[in-house]
Write a protein that holds these residues in place. Structure first.
Motif, PDB file in Angstrom:
ATOM      1  N   GLY A 159      51.723  -4.858  28.993  1.00 22.48           N
ATOM      2  CA  GLY A 159      50.946  -4.581  28.346  1.00 22.48           C
ATOM      3  C   GLY A 159      49.362  -4.228  29.214  1.00 22.48           C
ATOM      4  N   TYR A 160      48.937  -4.381  28.824  1.00 17.78           N
ATOM      5  CA  TYR A 160      47.152  -3.139  28.675  1.00 17.78           C
ATOM      6  C   TYR A 160      45.969  -3.921  29.103  1.00 17.78           C
ATOM      7  N   GLY A 161      45.344  -3.437  30.002  1.00 19.60           N
ATOM      8  CA  GLY A 161      44.044  -4.051  30.360  1.00 19.60           C
ATOM      9  C   GLY A 161      45.293  -6.205  31.611  1.00 19.60           C
ATOM     10  N   HIS A 162      43.752  -6.862  30.811  1.00 19.94           N
ATOM     11  CA  HIS A 162      44.305  -8.034  30.787  1.00 19.94           C
ATOM     12  C   HIS A 162      45.657  -8.790  30.285  1.00 19.94           C
ATOM     13  N   ARG A 163      45.279  -7.792  29.479  1.00 18.27           N
ATOM     14  CA  ARG A 163      46.255  -8.429  27.868  1.00 18.27           C
ATOM     15  C   ARG A 163      47.840  -8.088  28.003  1.00 18.27           C
ATOM     16  N   THR A 164      48.323  -9.428  28.447  1.00 22.85           N
ATOM     17  CA  THR A 164      49.935  -9.010  28.279  1.00 22.85           C
ATOM     18  C   THR A 164      50.255  -9.216  27.036  1.00 22.85           C
ATOM     19  N   VAL A 165      51.005  -8.576  26.888  1.00 22.71           N
ATOM     20  CA  VAL A 165      51.969  -8.414  25.073  1.00 22.71           C
ATOM     21  C   VAL A 165      53.472  -8.587  25.069  1.00 22.71           C
ATOM     22  N   VAL A 166      53.874  -8.609  26.100  1.00 21.04           N
ATOM     23  CA  VAL A 166      55.365  -9.476  26.481  1.00 21.04           C
ATOM     24  C   VAL A 166      55.938  -9.245  26.963  1.00 21.04           C
TER      25      VAL A 166
ATOM     26  N   GLY B  47      62.522  -5.513  17.035  1.00 20.87           N
ATOM     27  CA  GLY B  47      61.314  -7.110  16.258  1.00 20.87           C
ATOM     28  C   GLY B  47      59.873  -6.453  15.366  1.00 20.87           C
ATOM     29  N   PRO B  48      59.437  -6.310  14.815  1.00 21.64           N
ATOM     30  CA  PRO B  48      58.410  -6.423  13.825  1.00 21.64           C
ATOM     31  C   PRO B  48      57.343  -5.163  14.808  1.00 21.64           C
ATOM     32  N   ASN B  49      56.671  -4.530  13.130  1.00 20.68           N
ATOM     33  CA  ASN B  49      55.591  -3.900  14.118  1.00 20.68           C
ATOM     34  C   ASN B  49      54.651  -5.211  15.238  1.00 20.68           C
ATOM     35  N   GLY B  50      54.001  -4.323  16.388  1.00 22.51           N
ATOM     36  CA  GLY B  50      53.156  -4.328  17.113  1.00 22.51           C
ATOM     37  C   GLY B  50      53.752  -6.533  17.775  1.00 22.51           C
ATOM     38  N   ALA B  51      55.406  -5.980  18.254  1.00 22.66           N
ATOM     39  CA  ALA B  51      55.559  -7.158  18.226  1.00 22.66           C
ATOM     40  C   ALA B  51      55.960  -6.126  20.426  1.00 22.66           C
ATOM     41  N   GLY B  52      55.436  -5.192  20.716  1.00 25.49           N
ATOM     42  CA  GLY B  52      55.231  -5.008  21.955  1.00 25.49           C
ATOM     43  C   GLY B  52      56.759  -4.598  22.190  1.00 25.49           C
ATOM     44  N   LYS B  53      57.179  -3.738  21.331  1.00 24.38           N
ATOM     45  CA  LYS B  53      59.018  -2.666  21.902  1.00 24.38           C
ATOM     46  C   LYS B  53      57.938  -1.660  22.467  1.00 24.38           C
ATOM     47  N   SER B  54      57.369  -1.056  22.534  1.00 22.28           N
ATOM     48  CA  SER B  54      56.849   0.667  22.597  1.00 22.28           C
ATOM     49  C   SER B  54      56.032  -0.153  23.791  1.00 22.28           C
ATOM     50  N   THR B  55      55.719  -1.164  23.691  1.00 18.79           N
ATOM     51  CA  THR B  55      54.689  -1.197  24.779  1.00 18.79           C
ATOM     52  C   THR B  55      55.803  -2.031  26.073  1.00 18.79           C
ATOM     53  N   LEU B  56      56.912  -2.432  25.628  1.00 16.67           N
ATOM     54  CA  LEU B  56      57.850  -3.010  26.903  1.00 16.67           C
ATOM     55  C   LEU B  56      58.820  -1.291  27.501  1.00 16.67           C
TER      56      LEU B  56
ATOM     57  N   ASP C 165      62.117   5.938  22.056  1.00 17.76           N
ATOM     58  CA  ASP C 165      60.905   5.113  21.044  1.00 17.76           C
ATOM     59  C   ASP C 165      61.179   5.418  19.846  1.00 17.76           C
ATOM     60  N   GLU C 166      61.991   4.495  18.373  1.00 19.35           N
ATOM     61  CA  GLU C 166      62.069   4.344  17.596  1.00 19.35           C
ATOM     62  C   GLU C 166      63.189   6.765  17.554  1.00 19.35           C
ATOM     63  N   PRO C 167      63.495   6.615  17.773  1.00 17.65           N
ATOM     64  CA  PRO C 167      64.301   8.066  17.770  1.00 17.65           C
ATOM     65  C   PRO C 167      64.896   8.332  16.538  1.00 17.65           C
TER      66      PRO C 167
ATOM     67  N   LEU D 188      64.122   0.205  17.669  1.00 17.35           N
ATOM     68  CA  LEU D 188      64.710   0.839  16.605  1.00 17.35           C
ATOM     69  C   LEU D 188      63.611  -0.197  15.267  1.00 17.35           C
ATOM     70  N   HIS D 189      63.337   0.288  13.723  1.00 17.85           N
ATOM     71  CA  HIS D 189      62.974  -0.437  12.509  1.00 17.85           C
ATOM     72  C   HIS D 189      64.341  -1.456  11.890  1.00 17.85           C
ATOM     73  N   GLU D 190      65.057  -0.373  12.125  1.00 16.37           N
ATOM     74  CA  GLU D 190      66.408  -0.559  11.362  1.00 16.37           C
ATOM     75  C   GLU D 190      67.315  -1.702  11.050  1.00 16.37           C
TER      76      GLU D 190
HETATM   77  N1  ATP Z   1      46.746   1.774  24.585  1.00 11.00           N
HETATM   78  C1  ATP Z   1      46.740   0.391  24.171  1.00 11.00           C
HETATM   79  N2  ATP Z   1      46.299  -0.224  24.289  1.00 11.00           N
HETATM   80  C2  ATP Z   1      45.828  -1.647  23.917  1.00 11.00           C
HETATM   81  N3  ATP Z   1      46.565  -2.259  23.073  1.00 11.00           N
HETATM   82  C3  ATP Z   1      47.704  -1.465  22.920  1.00 11.00           C
HETATM   83  C4  ATP Z   1      48.078  -0.179  23.138  1.00 11.00           C
HETATM   84  N4  ATP Z   1      49.020   0.311  22.680  1.00 11.00           N
HETATM   85  C5  ATP Z   1      49.326  -1.177  22.098  1.00 11.00           C
HETATM   86  N5  ATP Z   1      48.910  -1.920  21.948  1.00 11.00           N
HETATM   87  C6  ATP Z   1      48.933  -3.482  21.434  1.00 11.00           C
HETATM   88  O1  ATP Z   1      49.884  -4.042  22.358  1.00 11.00           O
HETATM   89  C7  ATP Z   1      50.759  -4.502  21.128  1.00 11.00           C
HETATM   90  C8  ATP Z   1      51.947  -4.038  21.269  1.00 11.00           C
HETATM   91  O2  ATP Z   1      52.123  -2.572  20.595  1.00 11.00           O
HETATM   92  P1  ATP Z   1      53.714  -1.899  20.455  1.00 11.00           P
HETATM   93  O3  ATP Z   1      53.068  -0.764  20.596  1.00 11.00           O
HETATM   94  O4  ATP Z   1      53.740  -2.098  21.614  1.00 11.00           O
HETATM   95  O5  ATP Z   1      54.645  -2.723  19.264  1.00 11.00           O
HETATM   96  P2  ATP Z   1      55.744  -1.962  19.487  1.00 11.00           P
HETATM   97  O6  ATP Z   1      56.703  -3.376  18.156  1.00 11.00           O
HETATM   98  O7  ATP Z   1      56.254  -1.161  19.364  1.00 11.00           O
HETATM   99  O8  ATP Z   1      55.051  -1.853  17.448  1.00 11.00           O
HETATM  100  P3  ATP Z   1      55.410  -0.681  16.158  1.00 11.00           P
HETATM  101  O9  ATP Z   1      57.007  -1.168  15.934  1.00 11.00           O
HETATM  102  O10 ATP Z   1      54.608  -1.164  15.226  1.00 11.00           O
HETATM  103  O11 ATP Z   1      55.384   0.081  17.107  1.00 11.00           O
HETATM  104  C9  ATP Z   1      50.130  -4.465  19.553  1.00 11.00           C
HETATM  105  O12 ATP Z   1      48.794  -5.587  19.219  1.00 11.00           O
HETATM  106  C10 ATP Z   1      49.053  -3.308  20.028  1.00 11.00           C
HETATM  107  O13 ATP Z   1      47.960  -2.983  19.209  1.00 11.00           O
END
Ligand code: ATP
Length: 398
Positions: free
Chosen positions: A17-24, A41-50, A169-171, A202-204
């Motif tokens: 996650g970012y700062g104090h916020r755990t995303v996944v 997973g859907p948009n915003g699920a946390g794939k890129s963060t992971l 990420d999403e190649p 992936l999204h597909e």
């Molecule tokens: N640099 C950042 N700082 C703070 N929060 C972030 C940052 N980047 C992403 N987030 C948040 O982390 C959460 C997960 O985002 P992430 O990009 O990992 O999702 P994703 O599954 O890859 O989405 P997508 O399919 O839309 O690309 C979202 O709520 C997003 O707003």
């Protein structure tokens, strides 16, 4: 070719996650040499963060990533750079570099301080360009390329690194159908033949089912499941992942039918043997409410009809259309404002469907047939376009 099984990368109690916020949160994930692991997973699920955390671009907020048994943050940057190659979605590279120079950047972990390319480095760069099918782009400026071409160049740059692990990420974003399939088969080949471990998002869903060996389902900050896509990607799991509003995922074909608003007149589609699929889709897109039957449960028409949200009357696979099913169909037929004979096969098992058409004709229902010969029923439509026009005329005059 068989590859030696070795855990090359592991995550334990990983909070990304970012700062104090755990995303996944990921309790445990082990990647072996030569494996391809897909985050879905859907948009915003946390794939890129992971992916960024696994790549060491983001520090874990809890738990750890281990590269070949060592905590990633303890691995030197140089070692990381030669083990891990990362392809992110932003595609940023200086536009004034030629493609060859851009891909050669991937050799940095291997070249000396001045970054001078040896003969071998040059060979690796050409081979990487060849693998992604971008040799002919070598002398073009990176900045002049299309998004799809840039994507290929970035993958080539990662390959030129000769990494043990590739993180993408999403190649497939921006790639056309042919290149999407090409990239997926390239990645699978790299896993099999070179023992590279690939993490990607992936999204597909269809691509995850057809082109990846292992999926991790990420939803609202949690891992819903990990394993074989063939086992995990059921209709229920996909609707849990993306919500049920999108339409039904069919694990056999890997397709998702769109569930569209249906408020128009009710049309009864007498289908079967795959003759109904395109009719059902075309009618659903035009807003007709649909009832379909009578279909054996394993008929391809069932997947499409169920996917678009049609009322369905079915019989078990290989069973004939019997009295009971006809009675279930009768109320829909009665309510229907038009009936379509899709040209289902005229075999003993579909005798019941001929009865349905006869009932419709006897009741004076507007009846249209796509059948070019054989069993006569209603007005003949020369094809789908003609059928749609006939229905439109019917309801326009109503
Ligand atoms: N640099 C950042 N700082 C703070 N929060 C972030 C940052 N980047 C992403 N987030 C948040 O982390 C959460 C997960 O985002 P992430 O990009 O990992 O999702 P994703 O599954 O890859 O989405 P997508 O399919 O839309 O690309 C979202 O709520 C997003 O707003």
């Amino acid at each position: 070719m068989k590859v030696r099984v070795l855990e090359i990368l592991e995550c334990w109690e990983l909070a990304a996650g970012y700062g104090h916020r755990t995303v996944v949160l990921v309790e445990e994930l082990k990647a072996h040499k030569g494996e391809l692991i897909c985050f879905l997973g859907p948009n915003g699920a946390g794939k890129s963060t992971l992916l960024k955390t696994v790549a060491g671009l983001l520090a874990p907020l809890g738990g750890a990533v281990y590269l070949k048994g060592e905590r990633l943050e303890k691995v030197s940057l140089k070692e990381r750079a030669s083990a891990l190659a990362v392809v992110l979605t932003d595609r940023c590279l200086p536009g004034l570099l030629t493609v060859f120079e851009a891909v050669a950047l991937g050799r940095h972990p291997h070249t000396g301080l001045l970054g001078k390319l040896s003969r071998r480095d040059e060979r690796v760069v050409w081979e990487s360009l060849r693998l992604v099918g971008a040799e002919e782009l070598a002398s073009r400026f990176y900045g002049d390329l299309s998004d799809g071409e840039k994507q290929k160049v970035l993958i080539a740059r990662a390959l030129a690194q000769e990494p043990e692990i590739m993180i993408l990420d999403e190649p497939t974003v921006h790639l056309d159908l042919q290149h999407r399939a090409g990239i997926m088969s390239l990645l699978l080949r790299l896993c099999r033949e070179k023992g590279i471990t690939v993490f990607l998002s992936l999204h597909e869903v269809d691509l995850a089912l057809k082109g990846t060996a292992y999926v991790v389902l990420v939803h609202e900050g949690r891992v819903l499941g990990m394993g074989l896509p063939e086992e995990l990607l059921t209709a229920e799991a996909v609707s849990r992942l993306y919500g049920s509003g999108v339409g039904e995922f069919d694990p056999v074909t890997g397709a998702v039918e769109l569930r569209l608003p249906a408020e128009g007149p009710l049309v009864f589609v007498v289908a079967g043997g795959g003759k109904g699929a395109k009719v059902i889709r075309a009618l659903a897109k035009r807003g007709y409410r649909l009832a379909c039957g009578v279909l054996p449960e394993n008929d391809v028409d069932v997947f499409v009809a169920r996917g678009v949200g049609a009322e369905l009357i079915t019989v078990p696979a290989f069973a004939p259309v019997g009295k009971e099913a006809l009675e279930l169909a009768r109320p829909y037929l009665k309510e229907a404002q038009a009936v379509v004979d899709t040209g289902f096969p005229l075999v003993p098992a579909t005798e019941g469907n001929r009865t349905l058409l006869k009932w419709a004709a006897d009741a004076g229902k507007p009846l249209f047939s796509l059948r070019s010969e054989g069993f006569p029923s209603g007005r003949r439509a020369a094809g789908l376009t003609a059928l749609l026009q006939m229905l439109e005329n019917l309801f326009a005059s109503a």
